[in-house]
Scaffold this active site. Structure first.
Site, PDB file in Angstrom:
ATOM      1  N   GLY A 111     -11.213  -1.064   1.647  1.00 38.09           N
ATOM      2  CA  GLY A 111     -10.223  -0.636   0.650  1.00 38.09           C
ATOM      3  C   GLY A 111     -10.543   0.732   0.085  1.00 38.09           C
ATOM      4  O   GLY A 111     -10.591   1.719   0.812  1.00 38.09           O
ATOM      5  N   ASP A 134     -10.914 -10.662  10.658  1.00 40.36           N
ATOM      6  CA  ASP A 134     -10.652  -9.425   9.913  1.00 40.36           C
ATOM      7  C   ASP A 134     -11.961  -8.671   9.671  1.00 40.36           C
ATOM      8  O   ASP A 134     -12.047  -7.449   9.857  1.00 40.36           O
ATOM      9  CB  ASP A 134      -9.976  -9.783   8.585  1.00 40.36           C
ATOM     10  CG  ASP A 134      -9.853  -8.590   7.646  1.00 40.36           C
ATOM     11  OD1 ASP A 134      -8.896  -7.822   7.789  1.00 40.36           O
ATOM     12  OD2 ASP A 134     -10.741  -8.429   6.788  1.00 40.36           O
ATOM     13  N   VAL A 179       0.830  -1.211   0.000  1.00 37.03           N
ATOM     14  CA  VAL A 179       0.000   0.000   0.000  1.00 37.03           C
ATOM     15  C   VAL A 179       0.867   1.266   0.000  1.00 37.03           C
ATOM     16  O   VAL A 179       0.612   2.213  -0.739  1.00 37.03           O
ATOM     17  CB  VAL A 179      -0.986   0.005   1.193  1.00 37.03           C
ATOM     18  CG1 VAL A 179      -1.787   1.298   1.225  1.00 37.03           C
ATOM     19  CG2 VAL A 179      -1.921  -1.194   1.100  1.00 37.03           C
ATOM     20  N   LYS A 231      -6.725  -1.503  10.609  1.00 30.16           N
ATOM     21  CA  LYS A 231      -7.999  -1.860  11.248  1.00 30.16           C
ATOM     22  C   LYS A 231      -7.803  -2.563  12.582  1.00 30.16           C
ATOM     23  O   LYS A 231      -8.562  -2.360  13.512  1.00 30.16           O
ATOM     24  CB  LYS A 231      -8.837  -2.730  10.326  1.00 30.16           C
ATOM     25  CG  LYS A 231      -8.159  -4.010   9.914  1.00 30.16           C
ATOM     26  CD  LYS A 231      -8.799  -4.649   8.716  1.00 30.16           C
ATOM     27  CE  LYS A 231      -7.859  -5.677   8.099  1.00 30.16           C
ATOM     28  NZ  LYS A 231      -6.661  -5.100   7.492  1.00 30.16           N
ATOM     29  N   GLU A 264      -3.351 -15.257   2.276  1.00 25.85           N
ATOM     30  CA  GLU A 264      -1.986 -15.346   2.771  1.00 25.85           C
ATOM     31  C   GLU A 264      -1.647 -16.795   3.104  1.00 25.85           C
ATOM     32  O   GLU A 264      -2.529 -17.645   3.171  1.00 25.85           O
ATOM     33  CB  GLU A 264      -1.847 -14.455   4.017  1.00 25.85           C
ATOM     34  CG  GLU A 264      -2.239 -13.028   3.694  1.00 25.85           C
ATOM     35  CD  GLU A 264      -1.789 -12.039   4.756  1.00 25.85           C
ATOM     36  OE1 GLU A 264      -0.710 -12.237   5.331  1.00 25.85           O
ATOM     37  OE2 GLU A 264      -2.527 -11.072   4.992  1.00 25.85           O
ATOM     38  N   ILE A 267     -13.347   1.848  -1.199  1.00 32.67           N
ATOM     39  CA  ILE A 267     -14.738   2.300  -1.078  1.00 32.67           C
ATOM     40  C   ILE A 267     -14.822   3.420  -0.043  1.00 32.67           C
ATOM     41  O   ILE A 267     -14.420   3.216   1.101  1.00 32.67           O
ATOM     42  CB  ILE A 267     -15.661   1.145  -0.631  1.00 32.67           C
ATOM     43  CG1 ILE A 267     -15.521  -0.056  -1.563  1.00 32.67           C
ATOM     44  CG2 ILE A 267     -17.109   1.604  -0.557  1.00 32.67           C
ATOM     45  CD1 ILE A 267     -16.197  -1.319  -1.031  1.00 32.67           C
ATOM     46  N   LYS A 300     -13.236  -4.834  11.067  1.00 33.20           N
ATOM     47  CA  LYS A 300     -13.811  -3.786  10.221  1.00 33.20           C
ATOM     48  C   LYS A 300     -15.221  -3.429  10.696  1.00 33.20           C
ATOM     49  O   LYS A 300     -15.611  -2.260  10.717  1.00 33.20           O
ATOM     50  CB  LYS A 300     -13.831  -4.238   8.759  1.00 33.20           C
ATOM     51  CG  LYS A 300     -12.422  -4.325   8.159  1.00 33.20           C
ATOM     52  CD  LYS A 300     -12.420  -5.067   6.843  1.00 33.20           C
ATOM     53  CE  LYS A 300     -11.007  -5.138   6.251  1.00 33.20           C
ATOM     54  NZ  LYS A 300     -10.906  -6.164   5.193  1.00 33.20           N
TER      55      LYS A 300
END
Lengths: 443, 443
Positions: free
Chosen positions: B138, B205, B19, B109, B194, B140, B209
């Site tokens: 991401g 995850d 990123v 996050k 991953e 959005i 979020k």
């Protein structure tokens, strides 16, 4: 920038129809929620209507009057919400407010498409601002997205279903196999179409919204006249059926696309899109706007594109943004509004390369398809698919052809040649096909 | 509020992985676009990495260093972009920046779900802010939407597909009939999962979020521990097939819903949603967040939920918002961030009323279905549909049952009784069904 308001914030509401009543309702019913979230309280000082007698249900509850100028001029009024529609008188009232340095919130797409540049410029001159989230896509916060979350992106394309009436009609035609007239009648009965539905079904309403959205997305001035517009009046049930057979759904799309360096293709027309495109699932009165950003890739914003409360939701969010000071600050600092940008370099529609869907009515004699293919070939157009069903009866059969990319101008010429063939009964129907824009750079 | 920066704006970038490199790329390649749109120019003063040798491709081009504290402390640095991940060391570095009054943009996050409240509070104390659009969904712009365009709404529900890895796996299982392990292996090969995919496939995850999104939508503090979490590891290909037969698609949903007055149901689990729900079409690595507002009705935000450039798009949009002053102003004025709100009143999962999908493995003998129905009935659960196919061979057959609304606690008890039946081979599979929340007030 507009100086911070003192509390409570004085509002003049111009117009108290469907949307205006919704705004009043949110401000009353959600007063505590809004105060808790934003620290702001609002005071509706004037509700200006054409005829007080017609608003008996609000008498004694709302401060009704018929004098818009007095309402705007009132020193206790800090902000003006324009929800009366129209362009001439309304434009003058908005100018009056801006000259007094009072911010304006408006849902008036016709006015902005026609006079946006001048009004924005006037607002800037008087160190105030215009907020217009409710002008496009009802409650969908697409204007906010274009002026905040998407700012890091060069926008490559913006494609929207932005007219609810047309989408209601096309959805019914698709799902029930109804003809256009029958679907329109139902839409009128259900309140989704007005008695005179011309503005909606002709594509003009969508074009006005596209002018506003494209100006923000591409940072250029867009006039309604820059946009090629075709409506849904001539879409036939049979085309929707053939489209489905080919894997497509027919939607009225408003399209702004970067083509050939920085030229902008701007158009509103019925369009065949792939059944697996997210936009194909946007049904009924819902709206959706797809945006392709160079970094973001494909994003889509979906929601109710019209209606009392969704539109009022957008108006009140603008009211909050203006009162908090974030909207005036963005308006002052960002050079994305049409008064700060140059006219769009518009790609003429005839020069656009696009795929087409053709439905010909051909005589059922040998050699017809060869003649048609020849006419297309002469104009540099190659076929992608042909659909012709066996039929038992009748001298004429429908032949459906989809093409690869070709210039719209070449297609017009080919259609003239095809419609001149003795074996073809004119007019040949031509709709455009849109494949999803590619995602560049995204990973 | 953070005082306006002098130009160019000095940036310390902590972390230069996928990123971070994307952010550097946007700032370099779109320098002119950003300057034109916003009037701002940016200067990346420090790029802090763990091992300079591992960034040979950036040597001599980027100001690489390993000293995060020195980078943060540098007087020429006005803003800190945290893209290094982790919580302990990273949390301390962010605190260091905030104590110096420097705004922080983060995509972290895990850190926000764990320490968001303290960090927001520290930022407020030092009159600066934290921007975190990239932490959820991401590219959005959902954080922007919740803090601008949706502010006029009491939010009734927020339902998201917010984990790309899980969605890639479920999409492949749905489209190709693959099993979980095979789909996971492919996702790993394609870089969507991953080597250790636990955080993603376990639902954790998504829960982190959801903690962030729900806190903003409902204006409460949400801890990860408040959320009931089930992952996709136990979803069987056969359940996806049965679901389709019943008209449903299986998605890993993160759900926050207002129930029973102001109690909040918070959960992440594989969920059966109707095939005509827009969320059912969100495929592969795309994310989408559905929001139901009391005025807005249903709105949906769709786009790439991860990946280099989409996430970098969100980081740079935050950078712009902070530098323009709009984000600090909103952060200061709005009482929607968890340090300004109270802990959520969470509805315990056992008290949630929900519909369920059950797949039992039953002996193919008379009376089994009656026993099962009896166990459900004893616990106040009524059946909506039953699916049992004729089979030729084997003593055991799958029986699929969908239920009407029932308490999760009652369902747990019924399942214990069912799995104790001699005619049933445990364990019975139980997935939840979500019907679309109703739209209240919208018109």
């Amino acid at each position: 920038v507009t100086s911070p308001p003192t509390e409570p914030i004085g509002i003049a509401l111009l117009g108290c129809g469907v949307v205006g009543s919704g705004v009043v309702r949110i401000l009353a019913e959600q007063r505590e929620l809004l105060r808790r979230r934003t620290g702001l309280t609002f005071d509706v000082r004037h509700v200006v209507v054409r005829d007080v007698k017609k608003h008996a249900e609000h008498a004694g509850i709302l401060p009704l009057s018929t004098d818009a100028q007095a309402a705007i001029d009132d020193k206790r009024v800090w902000i003006v919400l324009e929800l009366m529609g129209g362009t001439d008188v309304t434009g003058e009232l908005i100018e009056r407010a801006l000259r007094l340095g009072k911010p304006v919130v408006t849902a008036n797409k016709s006015l902005l498409a026609e006079k946006g540049t001048q009004l924005f410029s006037l607002a800037r001159q008087h160190e105030t601002c215009i907020a217009f989230e409710a002008s496009c896509g009802g409650g969908i916060p697409i204007i906010h997205a274009l002026s905040t979350g998407l700012l890091a992106n060069r926008i490559d394309a913006l494609v929207g279903i932005v007219n609810g009436t047309s989408n209601v009609i096309l959805t019914r035609m698709t799902r029930s196999g109804w003809g256009y007239e029958q679907a329109l009648d139902e839409a009128k009965q259900l309140g989704f179409a007005e008695a005179d539905p011309t503005l909606d079904v002709s594509g003009r309403d969508a074009a006005q919204k596209l002018a506003i959205l494209a100006s923000l997305a591409f940072n250029v001035q867009v006039a309604e006249a820059d946009i090629h517009v075709e409506g849904i009046e001539l879409v036939d049930a049979v085309d929707i059926t053939f489209a489905r057979e080919l894997g497509y759904v027919v939607k009225l799309l408003a399209i702004a696309e970067r083509r050939d360096a920085d030229r902008l293709s701007l158009r509103v027309h019925p369009t065949l899109i792939h059944a697996d495109d997210v936009l194909s699932d946007v049904a009924g009165s819902f709206n959706a706007i797809s945006v392709w950003g160079h970094a973001l890739g494909h994003a889509l914003f979906y929601g109710r594109g019209a209606g009392q409360m969704p539109t009022a939701s957008a108006v009140v969010s603008d009211l909050i943004g203006v009162a908090l000071g974030t909207t005036p600050l963005a308006f002052k600092r960002l050079k994305i509004f049409p008064d700060t940008t140059a006219p769009a370099d518009v790609l003429p529609f005839e020069q656009l390369e696009t795929r087409s869907y053709l439905r010909l009515t051909a005589r059922d004699v040998p050699g017809v398809l060869a003649e048609i293919a020849e006419a297309l070939g002469r104009n540099g157009i190659s076929l992608s698919a042909v659909l012709q069903h066996e039929v038992d009866r009748g001298q004429h059969v429908p032949v459906v052809i989809t093409t690869h990319l070709a210039r719209e101008g070449s297609m017009r010429q080919a259609l003239r040649e095809i419609d001149a063939l003795t074996t073809v009964r004119p007019p040949t129907v031509c709709l455009r096909i849109m494949d999803q824009p590619k995602e560049f750079g995204v990973s």
